[in-house]
Motif scaffolding. Structure first.
Motif, PDB file in Angstrom:
ATOM      1  N   LEU A 146      15.318  62.201 -27.921  1.00  0.00           N
ATOM      2  CA  LEU A 146      15.917  63.419 -27.382  1.00  0.00           C
ATOM      3  C   LEU A 146      16.333  64.376 -28.492  1.00  0.00           C
ATOM      4  CD1 LEU A 146      18.087  61.972 -24.463  1.00  0.00           C
ATOM      5  CD2 LEU A 146      15.759  62.892 -24.356  1.00  0.00           C
ATOM      6  N   GLU A 147      16.883  63.859 -29.553  1.00  0.00           N
ATOM      7  CA  GLU A 147      17.372  64.729 -30.627  1.00  0.00           C
ATOM      8  C   GLU A 147      16.232  65.492 -31.298  1.00  0.00           C
ATOM      9  OE1 GLU A 147      20.448  65.376 -30.981  1.00  0.00           O
ATOM     10  OE2 GLU A 147      21.069  63.849 -29.515  1.00  0.00           O
ATOM     11  N   ARG A 148      15.049  64.924 -31.286  1.00  0.00           N
ATOM     12  CA  ARG A 148      13.891  65.600 -31.879  1.00  0.00           C
ATOM     13  C   ARG A 148      13.063  66.340 -30.827  1.00  0.00           C
ATOM     14  NH1 ARG A 148      10.792  61.647 -35.976  1.00  0.00           N
ATOM     15  NH2 ARG A 148       9.671  63.612 -36.272  1.00  0.00           N
ATOM     16  N   GLY A 149      13.548  66.369 -29.595  1.00  0.00           N
ATOM     17  CA  GLY A 149      12.859  67.103 -28.533  1.00  0.00           C
ATOM     18  C   GLY A 149      11.614  66.433 -28.018  1.00  0.00           C
ATOM     19  N   GLU A 150      11.611  65.087 -27.995  1.00  0.00           N
ATOM     20  CA  GLU A 150      10.410  64.347 -27.592  1.00  0.00           C
ATOM     21  C   GLU A 150      10.694  63.488 -26.359  1.00  0.00           C
ATOM     22  OE1 GLU A 150       8.922  64.018 -32.247  1.00  0.00           O
ATOM     23  OE2 GLU A 150       9.614  62.222 -31.187  1.00  0.00           O
ATOM     24  N   TYR A 151       9.874  63.674 -25.333  1.00  0.00           N
ATOM     25  CA  TYR A 151      10.013  62.910 -24.088  1.00  0.00           C
ATOM     26  C   TYR A 151       8.650  62.887 -23.427  1.00  0.00           C
ATOM     27  CZ  TYR A 151      12.203  61.272 -19.718  1.00  0.00           C
ATOM     28  OH  TYR A 151      12.577  60.532 -18.614  1.00  0.00           O
ATOM     29  N   GLU A 152       7.974  61.742 -23.509  1.00  0.00           N
ATOM     30  CA  GLU A 152       6.626  61.634 -22.958  1.00  0.00           C
ATOM     31  C   GLU A 152       6.436  60.271 -22.295  1.00  0.00           C
ATOM     32  OE1 GLU A 152       3.468  64.128 -25.572  1.00  0.00           O
ATOM     33  OE2 GLU A 152       4.240  62.317 -26.536  1.00  0.00           O
ATOM     34  N   PHE A 153       5.572  60.260 -21.272  1.00  0.00           N
ATOM     35  CA  PHE A 153       5.133  58.996 -20.672  1.00  0.00           C
ATOM     36  C   PHE A 153       3.691  59.155 -20.220  1.00  0.00           C
ATOM     37  CE2 PHE A 153       7.463  61.442 -17.474  1.00  0.00           C
ATOM     38  CZ  PHE A 153       6.593  61.488 -16.401  1.00  0.00           C
ATOM     39  N   TRP A 154       2.961  58.054 -20.212  1.00  0.00           N
ATOM     40  CA  TRP A 154       1.538  58.109 -19.879  1.00  0.00           C
ATOM     41  C   TRP A 154       1.040  56.700 -19.563  1.00  0.00           C
ATOM     42  CZ3 TRP A 154       3.680  58.161 -24.637  1.00  0.00           C
ATOM     43  CH2 TRP A 154       3.205  57.271 -25.605  1.00  0.00           C
ATOM     44  N   GLY A 155      -0.261  56.585 -19.295  1.00  0.00           N
ATOM     45  CA  GLY A 155      -0.852  55.298 -18.989  1.00  0.00           C
ATOM     46  C   GLY A 155      -1.411  55.230 -17.583  1.00  0.00           C
ATOM     47  N   ARG A 156      -1.841  54.045 -17.190  1.00  0.00           N
ATOM     48  CA  ARG A 156      -2.563  53.887 -15.922  1.00  0.00           C
ATOM     49  C   ARG A 156      -1.696  54.078 -14.685  1.00  0.00           C
ATOM     50  NH1 ARG A 156      -2.552  48.035 -14.536  1.00  0.00           N
ATOM     51  NH2 ARG A 156      -1.186  47.007 -16.047  1.00  0.00           N
ATOM     52  N   HIS A 157      -0.363  54.062 -14.831  1.00  0.00           N
ATOM     53  CA  HIS A 157       0.527  54.256 -13.684  1.00  0.00           C
ATOM     54  C   HIS A 157       0.958  55.704 -13.514  1.00  0.00           C
ATOM     55  CE1 HIS A 157       1.673  49.860 -14.712  1.00  0.00           C
ATOM     56  NE2 HIS A 157       0.610  49.903 -13.929  1.00  0.00           N
ATOM     57  N   THR A 158       0.389  56.611 -14.311  1.00  0.00           N
ATOM     58  CA  THR A 158       0.770  58.020 -14.314  1.00  0.00           C
ATOM     59  C   THR A 158      -0.430  58.874 -13.921  1.00  0.00           C
ATOM     60  OG1 THR A 158       2.328  57.585 -16.113  1.00  0.00           O
ATOM     61  CG2 THR A 158       1.717  59.881 -15.738  1.00  0.00           C
ATOM     62  N   PRO A 159      -0.271  59.842 -13.006  1.00  0.00           N
ATOM     63  CA  PRO A 159      -1.390  60.749 -12.699  1.00  0.00           C
ATOM     64  C   PRO A 159      -1.864  61.464 -13.963  1.00  0.00           C
ATOM     65  CG  PRO A 159       0.432  61.068 -11.153  1.00  0.00           C
ATOM     66  CD  PRO A 159       0.947  60.167 -12.234  1.00  0.00           C
ATOM     67  N   GLU A 160      -3.182  61.574 -14.130  1.00  0.00           N
ATOM     68  CA  GLU A 160      -3.768  62.159 -15.325  1.00  0.00           C
ATOM     69  C   GLU A 160      -3.082  61.599 -16.577  1.00  0.00           C
ATOM     70  OE1 GLU A 160      -3.771  66.489 -14.817  1.00  0.00           O
ATOM     71  OE2 GLU A 160      -5.801  66.303 -14.003  1.00  0.00           O
ATOM     72  N   GLY A 161      -2.993  60.277 -16.612  1.00  0.00           N
ATOM     73  CA  GLY A 161      -2.171  59.619 -17.616  1.00  0.00           C
ATOM     74  C   GLY A 161      -2.887  59.170 -18.869  1.00  0.00           C
ATOM     75  N   GLU A 162      -4.000  59.801 -19.207  1.00  0.00           N
ATOM     76  CA  GLU A 162      -4.697  59.404 -20.428  1.00  0.00           C
ATOM     77  C   GLU A 162      -3.911  59.797 -21.687  1.00  0.00           C
ATOM     78  OE1 GLU A 162      -6.039  63.543 -19.488  1.00  0.00           O
ATOM     79  OE2 GLU A 162      -5.740  61.683 -18.355  1.00  0.00           O
ATOM     80  N   ARG A 163      -2.947  60.711 -21.535  1.00  0.00           N
ATOM     81  CA  ARG A 163      -2.076  61.102 -22.654  1.00  0.00           C
ATOM     82  C   ARG A 163      -0.772  61.637 -22.076  1.00  0.00           C
ATOM     83  NH1 ARG A 163      -2.052  66.689 -22.959  1.00  0.00           N
ATOM     84  NH2 ARG A 163      -3.843  67.777 -21.994  1.00  0.00           N
ATOM     85  N   GLY A 164       0.233  61.769 -22.937  1.00  0.00           N
ATOM     86  CA  GLY A 164       1.490  62.365 -22.497  1.00  0.00           C
ATOM     87  C   GLY A 164       1.327  63.854 -22.271  1.00  0.00           C
ATOM     88  N   ARG A 165       1.815  64.348 -21.151  1.00  0.00           N
ATOM     89  CA  ARG A 165       1.682  65.763 -20.790  1.00  0.00           C
ATOM     90  C   ARG A 165       3.041  66.430 -20.597  1.00  0.00           C
ATOM     91  NH1 ARG A 165      -3.447  67.174 -18.848  1.00  0.00           N
ATOM     92  NH2 ARG A 165      -4.949  65.456 -18.817  1.00  0.00           N
ATOM     93  N   GLN A 166       4.092  65.810 -21.118  1.00  0.00           N
ATOM     94  CA  GLN A 166       5.433  66.318 -20.901  1.00  0.00           C
ATOM     95  C   GLN A 166       5.987  66.946 -22.181  1.00  0.00           C
ATOM     96  OE1 GLN A 166       4.747  62.888 -20.519  1.00  0.00           O
ATOM     97  NE2 GLN A 166       4.106  63.123 -18.383  1.00  0.00           N
ATOM     98  N   LYS A 167       6.881  67.929 -21.998  1.00  0.00           N
ATOM     99  CA  LYS A 167       7.618  68.537 -23.100  1.00  0.00           C
ATOM    100  C   LYS A 167       9.087  68.633 -22.705  1.00  0.00           C
ATOM    101  CE  LYS A 167       3.767  71.320 -24.900  1.00  0.00           C
ATOM    102  NZ  LYS A 167       3.297  72.698 -25.217  1.00  0.00           N
ATOM    103  N   LEU A 168       9.959  68.137 -23.568  1.00  0.00           N
ATOM    104  CA  LEU A 168      11.383  68.145 -23.274  1.00  0.00           C
ATOM    105  C   LEU A 168      11.911  69.576 -23.213  1.00  0.00           C
ATOM    106  CD1 LEU A 168      13.863  66.250 -22.882  1.00  0.00           C
ATOM    107  CD2 LEU A 168      14.323  66.593 -25.327  1.00  0.00           C
ATOM    108  N   LEU A 169      12.646  69.886 -22.138  1.00  0.00           N
ATOM    109  CA  LEU A 169      13.264  71.202 -21.975  1.00  0.00           C
ATOM    110  C   LEU A 169      14.758  71.181 -22.267  1.00  0.00           C
ATOM    111  CD1 LEU A 169      11.516  72.346 -18.659  1.00  0.00           C
ATOM    112  CD2 LEU A 169      10.878  72.924 -21.011  1.00  0.00           C
ATOM    113  N   GLY A 170      15.396  70.037 -22.090  1.00  0.00           N
ATOM    114  CA  GLY A 170      16.827  69.953 -22.337  1.00  0.00           C
ATOM    115  C   GLY A 170      17.402  68.671 -21.773  1.00  0.00           C
ATOM    116  N   PHE A 171      18.641  68.372 -22.136  1.00  0.00           N
ATOM    117  CA  PHE A 171      19.310  67.187 -21.621  1.00  0.00           C
ATOM    118  C   PHE A 171      20.809  67.356 -21.799  1.00  0.00           C
ATOM    119  CE2 PHE A 171      18.707  66.422 -26.104  1.00  0.00           C
ATOM    120  CZ  PHE A 171      19.850  65.757 -26.521  1.00  0.00           C
TER     121      PHE A 171
END
Length: 288
Positions: free
Chosen positions: A39-64
């Protein structure tokens, strides 16, 4: 722009829930096959076979903050804004997943069905995880096979009743259905009077319940009881394997965690707290 929210209640403390929302090790239990969080570096991603279009992380941290995490998710050509957070509502601890834009109920798009059912499925896993119970499971977006097995500490008769009694079904599934409970009878989510193309009951006894939907898709629940437990095998078949119906599949799976909880936990209450979903017909979703 439409916004939708799904909320589930839990007995877990807010601190435990927040850790599950923001720690990669926890995310890999209830949300995704792979996850990376800093979180401190602005990184939040998830991916894999249990995620739609999950061949790579498609998320970008907006805030917390100390109660929520917010990120964008580029999915199916659209940039979604997602917030996962902890709320206190009416004296209860509630986990909320809010997404914008949110697909409209019943618009007929495959991507919409997936987005409508993904959050209830993983939120069910999250409730189990933060309460110290094993998560139920996931959808595998890399496989056309739709077969799922799990054990419930209850008799086959109790499970068949939960699947076919509309009042009981509504409590654990979070939505209403109507059924003519015999082979050849009609079945509909919501109301038979309003459903132009209901499913048909093709099997109903103490070991098997099955529905055939228009177009030939079949959903079946096979039950095998032994020593106070029942192995439930849920299978969806009769579809084009080149285009698996992941949305309906996750829709069914999303209810099974609370089916198991209802039959195993003393003093159980439905996990489903409230929904704010665009276009939902009156009387379909059930709020406690």
């Amino acid at each position: 722009m439409s916004t939708g929210t799904v909320r589930v209640r839990t007995s877990a403390p807010a601190e435990r829930i927040y850790r599950a929302l923001t720690t990669a090790d926890d995310l890999r239990v209830w949300l995704a096959e792979h996850a990376h969080v800093d979180l401190e570096r602005g990184e939040y991603e998830f991916w894999g076979r249990h995620t739609p279009e999950g061949e790579r992380g498609r998320q970008k941290l907006l805030g917390f903050d100390d109660r929520s995490v917010r990120y964008s998710w580029f999915l199916y050509g659209t940039e979604y804004a997602v917030e996962l957070g902890v709320e206190e509502r009416d004296g209860e601890t509630v986990i909320a997943a809010t997404q914008s834009p949110y697909p409209e109920w019943g618009d007929g798009k495959e991507e919409s069905e997936i987005l409508l059912t993904f959050w209830p499925l993983v939120l069910g896993n999250l409730v189990e995880h933060v309460e110290g119970r094993p998560v139920l499971g996931f959808c595998d977006f890399t496989s056309p096979e739709q077969r799922f097995e799990f054990d419930i500490a209850a008799s086959p008769a109790a499970i068949v009743d939960a699947l076919t009694d509309p009042a009981v079904f509504a409590r654990w599934f979070g939505a209403r259905m109507e059924i003519e409970p015999h082979v050849g009878g009609r079945w509909a989510m919501g109301s038979l009077a309003e459903e132009e193309n209901p499913a048909k009951v093709i099997a109903l006894d103490e070991s098997n319940f099955a529905l055939e939907f228009p177009g030939g898709m079949v959903s079946s629940w096979e039950l095998e009881g032994s020593e106070g437990k029942t192995r439930l095998t849920f299978v969806q078949s009769g579809f084009d394997t080149a285009n698996p119906p992941y949305g309906p599949w996750m829709g069914w799976l999303s209810g099974f965690a609370d089916l198991r909880r209802m039959l195993e936990l003393p003093g159980w209450r439905p996990m489903w707290h409230s929904y704010d979903i665009p276009g939902v017909p009156d009387g379909v979703l059930v709020l406690e």
